[in-house]
Design an enzyme around this catalytic site. Structure first.
Site, PDB file in Angstrom:
ATOM      1  CD  GLU A   1      -2.961  -1.211   0.372  1.00  0.00           C
ATOM      2  OE1 GLU A   1      -3.287  -0.133  -0.143  1.00  0.00           O
ATOM      3  OE2 GLU A   1      -3.532  -2.282   0.108  1.00  0.00           O
TER       4      GLU A   1
ATOM      5  CB  CYS B   1      -1.603   7.269   1.061  1.00  0.00           C
ATOM      6  SG  CYS B   1      -3.079   6.561   1.812  1.00  0.00           S
TER       7      CYS B   1
HETATM    8  P1  NAD Z   1       8.618   4.412   4.603  1.00  0.00           P
HETATM    9  O1  NAD Z   1       8.637   3.580   3.397  1.00  0.00           O
HETATM   10  O2  NAD Z   1       9.769   5.312   4.859  1.00  0.00           O
HETATM   11  O3  NAD Z   1       8.505   3.508   5.930  1.00  0.00           O
HETATM   12  C1  NAD Z   1       7.416   2.651   6.145  1.00  0.00           C
HETATM   13  C2  NAD Z   1       7.849   1.544   7.100  1.00  0.00           C
HETATM   14  O4  NAD Z   1       8.843   0.732   6.486  1.00  0.00           O
HETATM   15  C3  NAD Z   1       8.463   2.033   8.405  1.00  0.00           C
HETATM   16  O5  NAD Z   1       7.998   1.216   9.447  1.00  0.00           O
HETATM   17  C4  NAD Z   1       9.944   1.832   8.175  1.00  0.00           C
HETATM   18  O6  NAD Z   1      10.688   1.648   9.344  1.00  0.00           O
HETATM   19  C5  NAD Z   1       9.959   0.566   7.348  1.00  0.00           C
HETATM   20  N1  NAD Z   1      11.139   0.370   6.484  1.00  0.00           N
HETATM   21  C6  NAD Z   1      11.930   1.318   5.923  1.00  0.00           C
HETATM   22  N2  NAD Z   1      12.852   0.726   5.127  1.00  0.00           N
HETATM   23  C7  NAD Z   1      12.630  -0.601   5.186  1.00  0.00           C
HETATM   24  C8  NAD Z   1      13.238  -1.733   4.565  1.00  0.00           C
HETATM   25  N3  NAD Z   1      14.252  -1.597   3.701  1.00  0.00           N
HETATM   26  N4  NAD Z   1      12.746  -2.957   4.837  1.00  0.00           N
HETATM   27  C9  NAD Z   1      11.688  -3.108   5.667  1.00  0.00           C
HETATM   28  N5  NAD Z   1      11.060  -2.066   6.292  1.00  0.00           N
HETATM   29  C10 NAD Z   1      11.537  -0.834   6.048  1.00  0.00           C
HETATM   30  O7  NAD Z   1       7.240   5.186   4.558  1.00  0.00           O
HETATM   31  P2  NAD Z   1       6.712   6.326   5.545  1.00  0.00           P
HETATM   32  O8  NAD Z   1       7.514   7.561   5.272  1.00  0.00           O
HETATM   33  O9  NAD Z   1       6.638   5.804   6.930  1.00  0.00           O
HETATM   34  O10 NAD Z   1       5.212   6.527   5.036  1.00  0.00           O
HETATM   35  C11 NAD Z   1       4.823   7.496   4.125  1.00  0.00           C
HETATM   36  C12 NAD Z   1       4.481   6.847   2.803  1.00  0.00           C
HETATM   37  O11 NAD Z   1       3.478   5.869   3.006  1.00  0.00           O
HETATM   38  C13 NAD Z   1       3.893   7.826   1.802  1.00  0.00           C
HETATM   39  O12 NAD Z   1       4.433   7.580   0.531  1.00  0.00           O
HETATM   40  C14 NAD Z   1       2.409   7.490   1.807  1.00  0.00           C
HETATM   41  O13 NAD Z   1       1.729   7.840   0.636  1.00  0.00           O
HETATM   42  C15 NAD Z   1       2.454   6.016   2.025  1.00  0.00           C
HETATM   43  N6  NAD Z   1       1.180   5.544   2.561  1.00  0.00           N
HETATM   44  C16 NAD Z   1       0.386   4.732   1.786  1.00  0.00           C
HETATM   45  C17 NAD Z   1      -0.851   4.311   2.257  1.00  0.00           C
HETATM   46  C18 NAD Z   1      -1.752   3.421   1.441  1.00  0.00           C
HETATM   47  O14 NAD Z   1      -2.692   2.860   2.000  1.00  0.00           O
HETATM   48  N7  NAD Z   1      -1.534   3.261   0.149  1.00  0.00           N
HETATM   49  C19 NAD Z   1      -1.280   4.727   3.503  1.00  0.00           C
HETATM   50  C20 NAD Z   1      -0.454   5.551   4.253  1.00  0.00           C
HETATM   51  C21 NAD Z   1       0.775   5.938   3.776  1.00  0.00           C
END
Ligand code: NAD
Length: 510
Positions: free
Chosen positions: A233, A267
């Site tokens: 997502e 998002c």
């Molecule tokens: P992010 O990708 O930086 O981090 C998300 C999660 O992944 C965190 O828990 C982080 O610690 C973990 N993570 C980071 N690198 C990783 C790796 N290499 N392996 C495994 N886990 C890892 O995202 P964010 O900044 O926390 O969230 C914002 C983003 O999320 C925006 O792009 C937003 O649009 C998206 N988002 C999407 C939805 C949806 O339903 N489509 C909902 C909310 C947010």
């Protein structure tokens, strides 16, 4: 040992610290969850739903305090924390209580004539240990809803909340302690990227990830090593198409709310607005007036809170500055503070063009860029010219036109005369297309996504053999080709020789 700092982004106040889970602790959590799976997957759905009902009552009783906590951890105003984190979770639990039985019950499937008298059905089996990796923008519901979905379907779970809002992760851990889920069924591992990588490397049976496109791709690459199914997502750049016959004031109210709620860190934020040239100026005037009236701050009465993640601020600034340098007009806002303030002024931009970053890349901040269009075809083309496809909205009082446009949009979800609201209906599957993700959760599809669907075909088992089994005979060949012609061809007749061959073959079955 890495220590995470817990703080209130709106006030800068430090609330505490938290030890990050080491890779071997993450691995142990997965192993523990795997051992617990044997028992949990055998509990009845009624017992699982009973625990969910207890959780619902706990959330109803403690909702206001939980929302206050989430508000402190994210800088979002308490009303938004209650509505979008607590209420949505409670409502989803109720949805499962009412509908999970039907959604997880074996489903009958038709059986073609040639396979009679067999019966066919689909059975939904839990997968094992589900890893849920969550983001910071809705740190409660985007962690708890996937966790509950996985649990309802009979899986055990290891959750890694976002390190940016780590205190909400602690809150979730306490929540699952307050309701007596069996030992080992749900684990919360705290930490950042390394903990997330360790979780993926621990070979869970499914990965449910919400976050950025970049991380989503990296998780999918790592998961491919062991063919672990992933659901992603990811981000969005949601378009809003306002037609000439739209209710312009309603559309303006929606644009302001859709762009600035949660400071634009949604998002499904409205990130691109396309307005028909005949109503463009009126729309911009209304949006400007309504944005100017917004109350920003952190008290209970504010409407727009602070940003949650400091690292997002330079991105928002870069997008605005580039747009203005390329000819956009900041009708309101535009000056992103450089003094470390987490409160960004809601910004309205006009005269934007599709090649600007503000119209191409996810901004994830309180910015509303507006551009005009002159024909329906142009609006659809502009909306679709994005690598993302999460949500979109169409504004028209002509239902036929609105649906015609909606059905042409490359988007996982579309709202007509509303914004963002898709997620509020738990009956609807939610998810993106293109770079916005893979898979669906919510709705029957979303719950079944936490299962392996097993197709079962059941023969009564009374006959000696089947028409297609050994030993092969000339009659079998005659029967197959004549029946194929009879069933699927233009001339639907069977010769006497063919009927005789079929008769002999059927006799061999007994
Ligand atoms: P992010 O990708 O930086 O981090 C998300 C999660 O992944 C965190 O828990 C982080 O610690 C973990 N993570 C980071 N690198 C990783 C790796 N290499 N392996 C495994 N886990 C890892 O995202 P964010 O900044 O926390 O969230 C914002 C983003 O999320 C925006 O792009 C937003 O649009 C998206 N988002 C999407 C939805 C949806 O339903 N489509 C909902 C909310 C947010």
């Amino acid at each position: 040992m890495t220590v995470l700092s817990l703080h209130n982004p709106a006030t800068g106040e430090q609330i505490g610290t938290l030890k990050e889970a080491a890779p071997d602790e993450v691995q142990q959590a997965v192993e523990h969850a795997r051992r617990a799976f044997a028992g949990w997957s055998k509990t009845s759905l009624a017992d699982r739903l009973d625990l969910l009902a207890q959780l619902r009552l706990y959330l109803v009783r403690h909702g206001e305090e939980l929302a206050q906590h989430i508000s402190q951890a994210t800088g979002k105003v308490p009303f938004e924390a209650y509505m979008t984190e607590i209420f949505v979770t409670i409502d989803t639990i109720r949805f499962y209580e009412k509908h999970a039985r039907r959604m997880l019950a074996p489903q009958k499937a038709a059986t073609p004539l040639l396979l009679q008298p067999k019966k066919s059905y689909i059975h939904y089996r839990p997968m094992g240990v589900v890893a849920v990796i969550a983001p910071w923008n809705y740190p409660f519901q985007l962690a708890v809803i996937p966790v509950l979905s996985a649990l309802v379907a009979g899986n055990t779970v290891v959750l890694k909340p976002s390190e940016v809002t780590a205190s909400v992760g602690l809150l979730i851990e306490e929540l699952f302690r307050a309701v007596p889920f069996p030992e080992g069924v749900i684990h919360v591992v705290h930490g950042g990227k390394e903990a997330g990588q360790a979780l993926v490397a621990s070979r869970p049976d499914k990965i449910f990830f919400t976050g950025s496109v970049r991380t989503g791709k990296s998780i999918m690459r790592a998961a491919s090593e062991h063919l672990i199914p992933v659901e992603l997502e990811l981000g969005g750049k949601d378009p809003m198409i306002v037609c000439a016959d739209a209710h312009v004031e309603r559309a303006a109210n929606a644009a302001v709310w859709g762009a600035f709620t949660n400071s634009g860190q949604v998002c499904m934020s409205v990130e691109r607005v396309f307005v028909h040239e005949s109503v463009h100026d009126h729309f911009v005037a209304l949006v400007t007036e309504k944005t100017r009236a917004l109350r920003q701050g952190f008290p209970q009465s504010a409407e727009v809170g602070s940003m949650t993640f400091p690292d997002q601020i330079p991105i928002v600034r870069e997008h605005i500055e580039e747009a203005v340098a390329m000819g956009a007009t900041a009708v309101l806002g535009g000056d992103i503070p450089v003094d470390g303030s987490m409160f960004l002024p809601p910004t309205v931009l006009t005269n934007v063009t599709p090649n600007m970053k503000i119209m191409q890349e996810e901004t994830f901040g309180p910015v509303l860029p507006i551009m005009r269009f002159s024909s329906e075809e142009e609006a659809v083309e502009l909306a679709n010219s994005s690598p993302y496809g999460l949500n979109a909205s169409v504004w028209s009082q002509d239902s036929k036109r609105a649906r015609r446009i909606a059905e042409q949009l490359e988007s996982g979800n579309v709202c007509i005369n509303d914004v963002i609201i898709s997620f509020a209906n738990p009956h609807l599957p939610f998810g993106g297309v293109k770079e916005s993700g893979i898979g669906r959760y919510r709705g029957p599809l979303g719950l079944q996504a936490f299962t392996h669907s097993t197709s079962v075909i059941h023969d009564p088992g009374k006959r000696r053999r089947e028409l297609n089994w050994y030993p092969y005979t000339e009659d079998q060949q005659t029967m197959m080709s004549s029946v194929t012609k009879w069933l699927y061809g233009e001339k639907r007749t069977l010769s006497v020789d063919a009927l005789r061959a079929i008769w002999r073959e059927f006799r061999r079955l007994r």
